[in-house]
Design a protein around this motif. Structure first.
Motif, PDB file in Angstrom:
ATOM      1  N   GLY B  38     -27.434 -33.413   5.798  1.00 35.40           N
ATOM      2  CA  GLY B  38     -27.390 -32.858   7.143  1.00 35.40           C
ATOM      3  C   GLY B  38     -27.180 -33.978   8.155  1.00 35.40           C
ATOM      4  N   ALA B  39     -26.138 -33.845   8.985  1.00 35.38           N
ATOM      5  CA  ALA B  39     -25.863 -34.846  10.029  1.00 35.38           C
ATOM      6  C   ALA B  39     -26.090 -34.199  11.380  1.00 35.38           C
ATOM      7  CB  ALA B  39     -24.442 -35.374   9.906  1.00 35.38           C
ATOM      8  N   ASP B  62     -22.537 -33.219   5.059  1.00 31.05           N
ATOM      9  CA  ASP B  62     -22.540 -32.117   6.023  1.00 31.05           C
ATOM     10  C   ASP B  62     -21.161 -31.456   6.006  1.00 31.05           C
ATOM     11  OD1 ASP B  62     -24.490 -31.647   8.901  1.00 31.05           O
ATOM     12  OD2 ASP B  62     -22.655 -30.503   8.518  1.00 31.05           O
ATOM     13  N   GLY B 128     -32.441 -33.056   5.837  1.00 29.69           N
ATOM     14  CA  GLY B 128     -32.314 -32.779   7.268  1.00 29.69           C
ATOM     15  C   GLY B 128     -31.530 -31.492   7.462  1.00 29.69           C
TER      16      GLY B 128
END
Ligand SMILES: [Zn+2]
Lengths: 69, 270
Positions: B38-39, B62, B128
């Motif tokens: 996750g970015a 991502d 994330g």
């Protein structure tokens, strides 16, 4: 009866409280969004109504939190 | 003797001067590899701090592109990045901060199909992501492959995190068993999030990764750290490995499958 709920001591006037009652008393409106620990053991949902609390029990409500982006 | 150049010694001097880290600790950080999944809100501060800290190899996964509504909290992306894949935008900033690290970008959505091969090369994994399907899949895969990882979740003004050391400490499923019914689930897009809360939680996760590699202090294992930014109350819930855990009680039995995702989330991430 005194219980420790999420680290805070709370006093209850009721004589007998099970976990289902506690969810109502604590106004947890989405019981499916919470995982419950009693004295460091996780409870199963079917056992909520038959798990009776006693003086000094430590109850932890762990809430699902799914965001991140 | 150190392999660090004078430039590196100066760059990392505020780490090196810390008694608990020193040159050896900084070398451990440089030899480390971390995968950030996750970015977005959590991934942004994590990627910025780990790149700045000199983690030698950082992977970032991502499948999304940068959107205007991301910029309120996803601080690694700028207005000029709108429409660019988040991993491309993130990689640019990370290398701009620290050109001496390697950044691997994966412009894809994680699934039961690809997760094993993506996480396999990394020493520490950071969750994330913004949905329970991904969070539980990451837990399954990390327990299966024995990868230590940091779980994170945020909602409105609150955040919570725990660090999982498979085989030794409780896993995410020990505490939460399985995803909640899809209809009930509030996420960032439907519930909102104070941007700074993502920063608070992400930097805790980045610190856990750096502590893992340097051996400093104690990790958030068997511990859920939660905070409410409205009152700034921080609290820890301690728990133990659940002997009946669906996932970690018998890791050999784990078979990776995708969990069901609520429709609204599928639409946001198609
Ligand atoms: Zn477990």
């Amino acid at each position: 009866m005194k219980l420790i709920i999420n680290g805070e001591e709370k006093t209850f006037t009721q004589e007998k409280i099970n976990i289902s009652d506690l969810l109502t008393i604590e106004s947890v409106d989405q019981p499916d969004m919470v995982s419950i620990q009693l004295n460091e053991e996780f409870l199963r949902k079917p056992d909520y109504a038959t798990t009776w609390l006693k003086e000094g029990d430590v109850v932890d409500f762990l809430y699902f939190m799914g965001g991140g982006q | 003797m150190t392999l660090f150049t004078d430039e590196a010694l100066e760059r990392y001097s505020r780490h090196i001067i810390l008694e608990d880290i020193g040159i050896e600790g900084q070398e451990k950080i440089f030899n480390a590899s971390v995968l950030i999944i996750g970015a977005g809100g959590l991934g942004s501060p994590i990627a910025l701090y780990l790149a700045a800290a000199g983690v030698g190899r950082i992977g970032i996964v991502d499948g999304d592109v940068v959107d205007l509504s991301n910029l309120q909290r996803q601080v690694i992306h700028t207005t000029a990045d709108i429409g660019t894949p988040k991993v491309v935008s993130a990689k640019q900033k990370m290398l701009a901060i620290n050109p001496s690290i390697q950044v691997d970008d994966y412009h894809t959505m994680l699934s039961a199909e690809n997760i094993e091969s993506i996480i396999a090369p990394y020493d520490f994994i950071i969750d994330g992501t913004d949905n329970f399907a991904a969070k539980f899949l990451i837990n399954d895969a990390c327990v299966l492959l024995s990868k230590p990882y940091s779980h994170g979740g945020i909602l409105r003004f609150a955040g919570q995190t725990m660090t999982i050391y498979p085989g030794q400490s409780a896993c995410y499923a020990c505490a939460f068993n399985a995803p909640p019914p899809p209809g009930l689930v509030p996420t960032c897009s439907s519930a909102g999030i104070l941007g700074a809360v993502a920063g608070m939680l992400g930097t805790i996760q980045a610190a856990e990764a750096l502590k893992y590699f340097t051996g400093v202090g104690s990790l958030l294992t068997d511990t859920l750290l939660r905070f409410d930014a409205k009152t700034m109350a921080f609290q820890r819930a301690k728990f133990k490995k659940n002997p009946r855990c669906r996932v970690c009680a018998d890791p050999q039995k784990i078979s990776l499958t995708d969990y069901e995702q609520p429709l609204c989330e599928l639409k946001n991430h198609a």
